[in-house]
Motif scaffolding. Structure first.
Motif, PDB file in Angstrom:
ATOM      1  N   ARG A 162      37.603  46.930  30.790  1.00  0.00           N
ATOM      2  CA  ARG A 162      36.304  46.538  31.358  1.00  0.00           C
ATOM      3  C   ARG A 162      36.378  45.141  31.963  1.00  0.00           C
ATOM      4  NH1 ARG A 162      32.564  50.166  31.102  1.00  0.00           N
ATOM      5  NH2 ARG A 162      32.445  51.657  29.405  1.00  0.00           N
ATOM      6  N   SER A 163      37.118  44.263  31.318  1.00  0.00           N
ATOM      7  CA  SER A 163      37.294  42.913  31.847  1.00  0.00           C
ATOM      8  C   SER A 163      38.021  42.948  33.194  1.00  0.00           C
ATOM      9  CB  SER A 163      38.074  42.065  30.842  1.00  0.00           C
ATOM     10  OG  SER A 163      38.336  40.795  31.359  1.00  0.00           O
ATOM     11  N   GLN A 164      39.073  43.741  33.277  1.00  0.00           N
ATOM     12  CA  GLN A 164      39.821  43.851  34.523  1.00  0.00           C
ATOM     13  C   GLN A 164      38.988  44.524  35.610  1.00  0.00           C
ATOM     14  OE1 GLN A 164      43.124  45.789  32.695  1.00  0.00           O
ATOM     15  NE2 GLN A 164      44.260  43.883  32.426  1.00  0.00           N
ATOM     16  N   ARG A 165      38.186  45.497  35.222  1.00  0.00           N
ATOM     17  CA  ARG A 165      37.313  46.159  36.192  1.00  0.00           C
ATOM     18  C   ARG A 165      36.269  45.172  36.710  1.00  0.00           C
ATOM     19  NH1 ARG A 165      32.603  50.498  35.723  1.00  0.00           N
ATOM     20  NH2 ARG A 165      32.615  51.180  37.904  1.00  0.00           N
ATOM     21  N   MET A 166      35.752  44.323  35.819  1.00  0.00           N
ATOM     22  CA  MET A 166      34.752  43.342  36.236  1.00  0.00           C
ATOM     23  C   MET A 166      35.335  42.397  37.282  1.00  0.00           C
ATOM     24  SD  MET A 166      32.163  41.194  33.836  1.00  0.00           S
ATOM     25  CE  MET A 166      31.684  42.708  33.038  1.00  0.00           C
ATOM     26  N   GLY A 167      36.594  41.995  37.085  1.00  0.00           N
ATOM     27  CA  GLY A 167      37.257  41.140  38.067  1.00  0.00           C
ATOM     28  C   GLY A 167      37.418  41.821  39.412  1.00  0.00           C
ATOM     29  N   LEU A 168      37.765  43.085  39.393  1.00  0.00           N
ATOM     30  CA  LEU A 168      37.934  43.849  40.630  1.00  0.00           C
ATOM     31  C   LEU A 168      36.601  44.000  41.369  1.00  0.00           C
ATOM     32  CD1 LEU A 168      40.063  45.365  42.294  1.00  0.00           C
ATOM     33  CD2 LEU A 168      39.498  47.395  40.991  1.00  0.00           C
ATOM     34  N   LEU A 169      35.539  44.304  40.621  1.00  0.00           N
ATOM     35  CA  LEU A 169      34.217  44.439  41.239  1.00  0.00           C
ATOM     36  C   LEU A 169      33.721  43.104  41.782  1.00  0.00           C
ATOM     37  CD1 LEU A 169      32.605  46.839  38.620  1.00  0.00           C
ATOM     38  CD2 LEU A 169      33.358  47.424  40.939  1.00  0.00           C
ATOM     39  N   ALA A 170      34.000  42.022  41.068  1.00  0.00           N
ATOM     40  CA  ALA A 170      33.620  40.691  41.550  1.00  0.00           C
ATOM     41  C   ALA A 170      34.363  40.358  42.843  1.00  0.00           C
ATOM     42  CB  ALA A 170      33.900  39.645  40.482  1.00  0.00           C
ATOM     43  N   SER A 171      35.627  40.788  42.921  1.00  0.00           N
ATOM     44  CA  SER A 171      36.403  40.578  44.134  1.00  0.00           C
ATOM     45  C   SER A 171      35.793  41.347  45.309  1.00  0.00           C
ATOM     46  CB  SER A 171      37.848  41.020  43.908  1.00  0.00           C
ATOM     47  OG  SER A 171      38.611  40.844  45.073  1.00  0.00           O
TER      48      SER A 171
END
Length: 115
Positions: free
Chosen positions: A16-25
């Motif tokens: 979820r943390s990695q997904r959040m970074g991708l969505l923020a990007s």
């Protein structure tokens, strides 16, 4: 040790943390011509991760490019409403997973103290 202590929730929190970074990007590049929005199929990534795949392998297998509803003239596939909705949904899941882990840690702390 975290796999046995937190079960699936440790891996879920990392994903979820990695997904959040991708969505923020994606959100940060909403105005970048030619930028292709990506997302992680969370269920597929978690399944791969719990089947023994490394974080990198699980993310690589579960990363998908978004197909826009209305393509833009500059080739950017970020749609703000879609990204904001996915980000909010992921944030709720992250918070719930973190709460579960926090509760588990508190339970273990009380058990160690003999309460």
């Amino acid at each position: 040790m975290s796999d046995t202590l937190f079960g699936i929730h440790g891996a879920a929190l990392e994903l979820r943390s990695q997904r959040m970074g991708l969505l923020a990007s994606n959100l940060a590049n909403a105005g970048t011509p030619g930028y292709k929005a990506k997302d992680i199929d969370f269920a597929a990534a978690l399944k791969a991760r719990t089947s023994g795949a490394s974080d990198t392998q699980a993310l690589t297998a579960a990363t998908r490019y978004r197909m826009p509803v209305m393509p833009s003239l500059d080739g950017n596939t970020v749609e703000m409403a879609t990204e904001q909705t996915a980000f909010a949904e992921n944030a709720v899941g992250y918070s719930a997973t973190l709460s579960f882990i926090r509760g588990r840690v508190e339970t273990l702390t009380r058990a160690i103290k003999g309460e």
